[in-house]
Design a protein around this motif. Sequence first.
Motif, PDB file in Angstrom:
ATOM      1  N   SER A  13      22.226 -28.999 -24.787  1.00 59.72           N
ATOM      2  CA  SER A  13      21.836 -27.827 -24.859  1.00 59.72           C
ATOM      3  C   SER A  13      21.831 -27.098 -23.425  1.00 59.72           C
ATOM      4  CB  SER A  13      20.065 -28.016 -25.202  1.00 59.72           C
ATOM      5  OG  SER A  13      19.513 -28.656 -24.282  1.00 59.72           O
ATOM      6  N   PHE A  14      21.710 -25.738 -23.728  1.00 56.15           N
ATOM      7  CA  PHE A  14      21.888 -24.776 -22.292  1.00 56.15           C
ATOM      8  C   PHE A  14      20.592 -24.935 -21.715  1.00 56.15           C
ATOM      9  CE2 PHE A  14      25.872 -23.654 -24.380  1.00 56.15           C
ATOM     10  CZ  PHE A  14      26.642 -23.639 -23.329  1.00 56.15           C
ATOM     11  N   GLN A  15      20.635 -24.980 -20.313  1.00 53.60           N
ATOM     12  CA  GLN A  15      19.074 -24.976 -19.643  1.00 53.60           C
ATOM     13  C   GLN A  15      19.339 -24.287 -18.226  1.00 53.60           C
ATOM     14  OE1 GLN A  15      16.358 -25.915 -21.016  1.00 53.60           O
ATOM     15  NE2 GLN A  15      17.363 -27.334 -22.622  1.00 53.60           N
ATOM     16  N   VAL A  27       3.883 -20.307 -23.968  1.00 55.61           N
ATOM     17  CA  VAL A  27       5.343 -20.786 -24.078  1.00 55.61           C
ATOM     18  C   VAL A  27       5.527 -21.536 -22.669  1.00 55.61           C
ATOM     19  CG1 VAL A  27       7.549 -19.851 -23.900  1.00 55.61           C
ATOM     20  CG2 VAL A  27       5.892 -18.284 -24.742  1.00 55.61           C
ATOM     21  N   SER A  28       6.308 -22.870 -23.242  1.00 59.70           N
ATOM     22  CA  SER A  28       6.745 -24.036 -22.313  1.00 59.70           C
ATOM     23  C   SER A  28       7.827 -23.238 -21.278  1.00 59.70           C
ATOM     24  CB  SER A  28       6.965 -24.989 -23.118  1.00 59.70           C
ATOM     25  OG  SER A  28       7.756 -25.955 -21.978  1.00 59.70           O
ATOM     26  N   VAL A  29       7.375 -23.901 -20.093  1.00 55.53           N
ATOM     27  CA  VAL A  29       8.370 -23.477 -18.973  1.00 55.53           C
ATOM     28  C   VAL A  29       9.991 -24.032 -19.311  1.00 55.53           C
ATOM     29  CG1 VAL A  29       9.249 -23.828 -16.662  1.00 55.53           C
ATOM     30  CG2 VAL A  29       6.688 -23.495 -17.217  1.00 55.53           C
ATOM     31  N   GLY A  30       9.972 -25.446 -19.905  1.00 54.55           N
ATOM     32  CA  GLY A  30      11.400 -25.831 -20.130  1.00 54.55           C
ATOM     33  C   GLY A  30      12.258 -25.856 -18.944  1.00 54.55           C
ATOM     34  N   GLY A  31      13.532 -25.716 -19.135  1.00 49.98           N
ATOM     35  CA  GLY A  31      14.546 -25.660 -18.176  1.00 49.98           C
ATOM     36  C   GLY A  31      15.275 -26.877 -17.976  1.00 49.98           C
ATOM     37  N   THR A 131      17.067 -23.358 -23.608  1.00 51.21           N
ATOM     38  CA  THR A 131      16.921 -23.858 -25.078  1.00 51.21           C
ATOM     39  C   THR A 131      15.477 -24.414 -25.245  1.00 51.21           C
ATOM     40  OG1 THR A 131      19.084 -24.271 -25.285  1.00 51.21           O
ATOM     41  CG2 THR A 131      17.807 -24.637 -27.089  1.00 51.21           C
ATOM     42  N   TYR A 132      14.503 -23.792 -25.713  1.00 52.23           N
ATOM     43  CA  TYR A 132      13.367 -24.321 -26.039  1.00 52.23           C
ATOM     44  C   TYR A 132      13.657 -24.781 -27.621  1.00 52.23           C
ATOM     45  CZ  TYR A 132       8.328 -25.289 -26.784  1.00 52.23           C
ATOM     46  OH  TYR A 132       7.276 -26.100 -27.200  1.00 52.23           O
ATOM     47  N   LEU A 133      13.886 -26.244 -27.604  1.00 56.00           N
ATOM     48  CA  LEU A 133      14.245 -26.917 -28.842  1.00 56.00           C
ATOM     49  C   LEU A 133      13.016 -26.790 -29.781  1.00 56.00           C
ATOM     50  CD1 LEU A 133      15.978 -29.897 -27.211  1.00 56.00           C
ATOM     51  CD2 LEU A 133      17.202 -27.956 -28.466  1.00 56.00           C
ATOM     52  N   ARG A 134      11.948 -27.331 -29.586  1.00 52.88           N
ATOM     53  CA  ARG A 134      10.784 -27.180 -30.358  1.00 52.88           C
ATOM     54  C   ARG A 134      10.462 -25.806 -30.899  1.00 52.88           C
ATOM     55  NH1 ARG A 134       9.097 -31.651 -27.782  1.00 52.88           N
ATOM     56  NH2 ARG A 134       8.406 -33.213 -28.872  1.00 52.88           N
ATOM     57  N   GLY A 135      10.706 -24.578 -30.029  1.00 53.38           N
ATOM     58  CA  GLY A 135      10.314 -23.082 -30.358  1.00 53.38           C
ATOM     59  C   GLY A 135      11.452 -22.592 -31.133  1.00 53.38           C
ATOM     60  N   GLY A 136      12.702 -23.381 -31.066  1.00 53.52           N
ATOM     61  CA  GLY A 136      13.791 -22.711 -31.677  1.00 53.52           C
ATOM     62  C   GLY A 136      14.387 -21.455 -31.132  1.00 53.52           C
ATOM     63  N   PHE A 137      14.106 -21.247 -29.760  1.00 48.78           N
ATOM     64  CA  PHE A 137      14.710 -19.975 -29.160  1.00 48.78           C
ATOM     65  C   PHE A 137      15.272 -20.374 -28.012  1.00 48.78           C
ATOM     66  CE2 PHE A 137      10.096 -20.163 -28.049  1.00 48.78           C
ATOM     67  CZ  PHE A 137      10.080 -19.933 -26.607  1.00 48.78           C
ATOM     68  N   HIS A 141      21.620 -19.975 -30.020  1.00 51.12           N
ATOM     69  CA  HIS A 141      20.641 -20.064 -31.161  1.00 51.12           C
ATOM     70  C   HIS A 141      19.636 -20.902 -31.522  1.00 51.12           C
ATOM     71  CE1 HIS A 141      24.024 -17.535 -32.708  1.00 51.12           C
ATOM     72  NE2 HIS A 141      25.011 -18.438 -32.542  1.00 51.12           N
ATOM     73  N   GLY A 142      19.078 -21.143 -30.060  1.00 52.92           N
ATOM     74  CA  GLY A 142      17.759 -21.816 -29.905  1.00 52.92           C
ATOM     75  C   GLY A 142      17.819 -23.557 -30.405  1.00 52.92           C
ATOM     76  N   ARG A 143      18.998 -23.863 -30.223  1.00 51.06           N
ATOM     77  CA  ARG A 143      19.249 -25.420 -30.641  1.00 51.06           C
ATOM     78  C   ARG A 143      20.385 -26.020 -29.847  1.00 51.06           C
ATOM     79  NH1 ARG A 143      24.391 -25.323 -32.933  1.00 51.06           N
ATOM     80  NH2 ARG A 143      24.956 -23.132 -33.994  1.00 51.06           N
TER      81      ARG A 143
END
Length: 329
Positions: A13-15, A27-31, A131-137, A141-143
């Motif tokens: 996934s792209f980060q 909204v999670s920070v992610g990365g 990519t926030y996998l749980r949020g799908g965005f 394409h969020g995945r």
Amino acid sequence: MSITVIKPGLLSSFQDLGRVGYQHLGVSVGGAMDSRAHRLANLLAGNPEDEATLEITLAGPTLRFDAPGCIAISGAQLSPTLNQAPVPNNRPLVVRAGDVLAFGPRTAGLRAYIAWNGGIDLPTVLSSRSTYLRGGFGGFHGRALRKGDVLAMRRQPDSGRLAELEQELWKIKVYLPAILGLAPRTAIRAMRGAHTGLFTESSIAGFFADDYRISPQSERMGYRLEGARLSLKSATQLLSEATSFGSIQVPPDGKPIVLMADRQTTGGYAKIAHVATVDLPVIAQCMPGETLRFVETTLDHAQQLDSQREEAFGRLHQSLASLRQLFEG
């Protein structure tokens, strides 16, 4: 100017460096899980450090380049090959139309990062391409990637000067300071926090002395640890508060959880300690089943280590000025 996904890998996934500033909205920070390797790959590809990279986990993807480009791979050693010939991590690499990048057995680490000079064409969602996998965005394409996906590159080198570019890039010497390398530690440095005093003395002493095994139920949200159970002095109700990457919270079952990149935005469990930022990449590169041991450090020492890392990144950025000029020329 595209790349075709022949095989997606286990989790690709792209980060980037995260979706900062939106935790108060839930909204999670992610990365990137390993921001050190992410930044390093971008520097070696001639990019700004916050350009999105492809984070790959354990089993890497197979990608076919339909146009020339330049890439760099950093982080875990996952036996990368280009047209079945081994290629190194931590070097800028020229790829040509028709080339196939693939990965083989893991020899060290868990997560590797691929950076493309100029980046991949991805939409910005809330100031980030992660990519926030749980949020799908976010991201693609969020995945995670799937077989048959086509990725668009934002930049490609002049086809007529690929041989010259490859030769000039090979001449560039990359001196990687130890603090920026993939160097596993036998102990993870962690600091006491505001909640540490809520735990029994034996739990605090045990936390900083015992080994913990990373549970199979560990992923981008958090690493669950198996070992001696930790206890509070008494049942305590805490108000939920913002979470941070590296906080070690302890739910009622007494088993600590290291909060990682995709952590929840708030939490009310007591936190026994906080991992020093400089050691977060070490945890991100650990596999389920491996063991961690925590050693106590101070906030001042953790900040000093962080400053040393940033100084090393600054020196590396300066030393790669000639690389950036090649891409601009």
